[in-house]
Write an enzyme that holds these catalytic residues in place. Structure first.
Site, PDB file in Angstrom:
ATOM      1  CD  GLU A  91     -82.809  40.165  38.643  1.00 27.64           C
ATOM      2  OE1 GLU A  91     -82.971  41.075  37.804  1.00 27.64           O
ATOM      3  OE2 GLU A  91     -83.685  39.811  39.455  1.00 27.64           O
TER       4      GLU A  91
HETATM    5  C1  BGP Z   1     -85.075  43.324  37.359  1.00 30.23           C
HETATM    6  C2  BGP Z   1     -86.074  42.347  37.895  1.00 30.23           C
HETATM    7  C3  BGP Z   1     -86.330  41.158  37.053  1.00 30.23           C
HETATM    8  C4  BGP Z   1     -86.090  41.351  35.581  1.00 30.23           C
HETATM    9  C5  BGP Z   1     -84.933  42.243  35.221  1.00 30.23           C
HETATM   10  C6  BGP Z   1     -84.813  42.647  33.770  1.00 30.23           C
HETATM   11  O1  BGP Z   1     -85.518  44.595  37.638  1.00 30.23           O
HETATM   12  O2  BGP Z   1     -85.732  41.887  39.178  1.00 30.23           O
HETATM   13  O3  BGP Z   1     -87.561  40.619  37.399  1.00 30.23           O
HETATM   14  O4  BGP Z   1     -87.097  41.236  34.747  1.00 30.23           O
HETATM   15  O5  BGP Z   1     -84.910  43.398  35.998  1.00 30.23           O
HETATM   16  O6  BGP Z   1     -85.736  43.649  33.475  1.00 30.23           O
HETATM   17  P1  BGP Z   1     -86.705  43.575  32.244  1.00 30.23           P
HETATM   18  O7  BGP Z   1     -87.383  42.248  32.337  1.00 30.23           O
HETATM   19  O8  BGP Z   1     -87.625  44.692  32.403  1.00 30.23           O
HETATM   20  O9  BGP Z   1     -85.833  43.680  31.052  1.00 30.23           O
END
Ligand code: BGP
Length: 487
Positions: A384
């Site tokens: 990610e």
């Molecule tokens: C991580 C998670 C995701 C995601 C991402 C972005 O913590 O694994 O599920 O959403 O962050 O965060 P946000 O959606 O709060 O911007």
């Protein structure tokens, strides 16, 4: 070697309760997140709960800053609230279109999570839900059509609501059996399609009633819950390797960087100790045992020790993960006197911030890749990374997202340098999130990450029409040239 390895994986990542929707279709059971409202930075999202005396109360219940939820509180749906997971952006009915868009960009991998309560609606029944299995089989078939390798997150910060209420979530060892049974169903049903599995998402960061199903989010209960998750992960790895030796396992860690605020020795030591709040998870799951510093972490969180049985020790050792995958969005800072991992530390004067205050730090990705690989020396995967931004579509829903292109370009260069100059064995990258979806932390839609714009607002209104942004075409070129043409 001058660039990315030739078989490098390029793709995107999503999570079911932020993306899939169809919460009451196909016999899906309810998830803890189904009771979580939308929100914003100013008005944090919360679970809506009813106490035994009929009073309705809101509880903030994911992440580090979760509230303690009383014993007599049970979740309720309120007519005047919006619950984003119910529709999300409806991958459930758009999966063919979305996977085609991913294929058009040239993805050779797609990381997605399977919704536990779509496979076992309550979590502890004898037989899995055939409609849920049929849905994911269609998704796997669709990916196969385009030669896109699946990477499955078995559990992305969620659990069937029934397990949370009946057992106080992961604090109860019953969850280990329920999880392993669920994982085995996935191996049986989808083992011919999938070889990359992540046992848990951001296991070091998210806790409380949403992801861990526990009413408490710190102290002994939290670390007991984490231990039970470690054992469940290790048992799943052992089992998955028995099913197929080609199966490769990771778990996912929130590893945004942590710098000392100054080079004052006290701040340096603080950042080293605070970072252990993350290493605790990586060390235990990738080395297969608790490091001696674990005790100091437990004591810092208010209890003396965790009793670990000989049997669990053996399971942890035998069920070590094969690779280390992590999320990287930003870096934070910490200084002497902070309460260890400083989640809100966005005070680095050298960094620009996103509208949500996240410090943009491409070089930090190289730093973190090195940090992890130096320590663990198993292959790593960036599962990610991305930029939440406010997109402004024109009358055709087209977005000129040069800021996103810049963000990704700079992070890709840092990743390339970690591989080619520093020698890190990084074998892939999945960007969060290729198609716009609902934010986890705020429950908003306007915090957009995608290469593809989805016509939907914070309350779920819109046509859900998908429109590629400028970054879509840029990413297609990056993949075509295997990252060898970065500016
Ligand atoms: C991580 C998670 C995701 C995601 C991402 C972005 O913590 O694994 O599920 O959403 O962050 O965060 P946000 O959606 O709060 O911007």
């Amino acid at each position: 070697m001058s660039g990315f390895p030739k078989d490098f994986y390029w793709g995107g990542a999503t999570a079911d309760f932020q993306y899939e929707g169809g919460f009451n279709e196909g016999n899906r059971g309810l998830l803890s997140h189904d009771y979580e409202t939308d929100g914003s930075m100013e008005h944090p999202r919360h679970h809506t709960m009813k106490l035994a005396d009929g009073t309705i109360k809101n509880y903030r219940s994911s992440f580090f800053y979760a509230d303690q939820i009383p014993e007599d509180a049970t979740p309720v749906f309120l007519d005047n609230e919006y619950y984003p997971s119910h529709q999300a952006v409806d991958f459930y009915h758009h999966y063919k279109e979305d996977i085609k868009l991913m294929a058009d960009m040239g993805f050779n991998i797609y990381r997605f999570s399977i919704c536990w309560s779509r496979i076992y609606p309550l979590g502890d029944e004898e037989e899995p839900n055939q409609e849920g299995i049929a849905f994911y089989r269609d998704v796997f078939e669709e990916l196969k059509k385009y030669n896109i390798e699946p990477m499955v997150t078995i559990c992305h910060d969620e659990m069937p609501m029934h397990l949370a209420l009946k057992y106080n979530g992961w604090s109860n060892r019953h969850l280990i059996d329920a999880y392993v049974k669920y994982a085995e169903t996935l191996f049986k049903e989808f083992g011919s399609y999938c070889h990359y599995w992540l046992t848990f998402n951001e296991i070091n960061a998210v806790r409380g009633f949403g992801p861990c199903g526990t009413r408490e989010s710190d102290g002994y209960t939290r670390y007991l819950a984490d231990h039970n998750m470690f054992v469940a992960s290790a048992k799943t790895v052992i089992l998955g390797h028995k099913y197929n030796l080609e199966n490769k396992f990771g778990a996912m860690y929130a590893m945004s960087g942590l710098y000392p605020r100054t080079c004052k020795p006290e701040d340096m030591l603080q950042s080293q100790l605070a970072r252990r709040e993350n290493w605790y998870f990586i060390d235990t799951m990738l080395r297969g045992y608790y490091h001696p510093y674990a005790k100091s972490i437990w004591q810092h969180h208010g209890f003396e020790t965790l009793e670990i049985s000989e049997e669990d020790k053996k399971t942890l050792y035998d069920g070590q993960l094969d690779f280390c995958s992590f999320s990287y969005y930003r870096t934070n800072t910490t200084q002497a006197g902070d309460k260890w991992f400083n989640v809100g530390g966005d005070d680095n004067p050298y960094l620009e911030k996103t509208p949500w205050g996240w410090g943009v730090d491409p070089l930090g990705l190289r730093y973190v890749l090195n940090e992890i690989y130096d320590r663990i020396q198993k292959p790593v995967f960036v599962v990610e990374n991305g930029m939440g931004a406010i997109d402004e579509p024109d009358e055709n829903d087209y977005v000129e997202d040069d800021y996103r292109i810049q963000y990704l370009n700079d992070h890709f260069k840092a990743m390339r340098d970690a591989i080619t100059i520093d020698g890190v064995d990084c074998f892939g990258y999945t960007m969060w999130a290729p198609i716009d979806l609902v934010s986890l932390s705020t429950g908003e839609m306007k915090k957009r990450y995608g290469f593809v714009y989805v016509d939907m607002d914070d309350k779920g209104r819109g046509t859900l029409k998908r429109t590629p942004k400028k970054s879509f075409y840029w990413m297609k070129h990056v993949i075509e040239t295997n990252g060898n043409d970065l500016e």
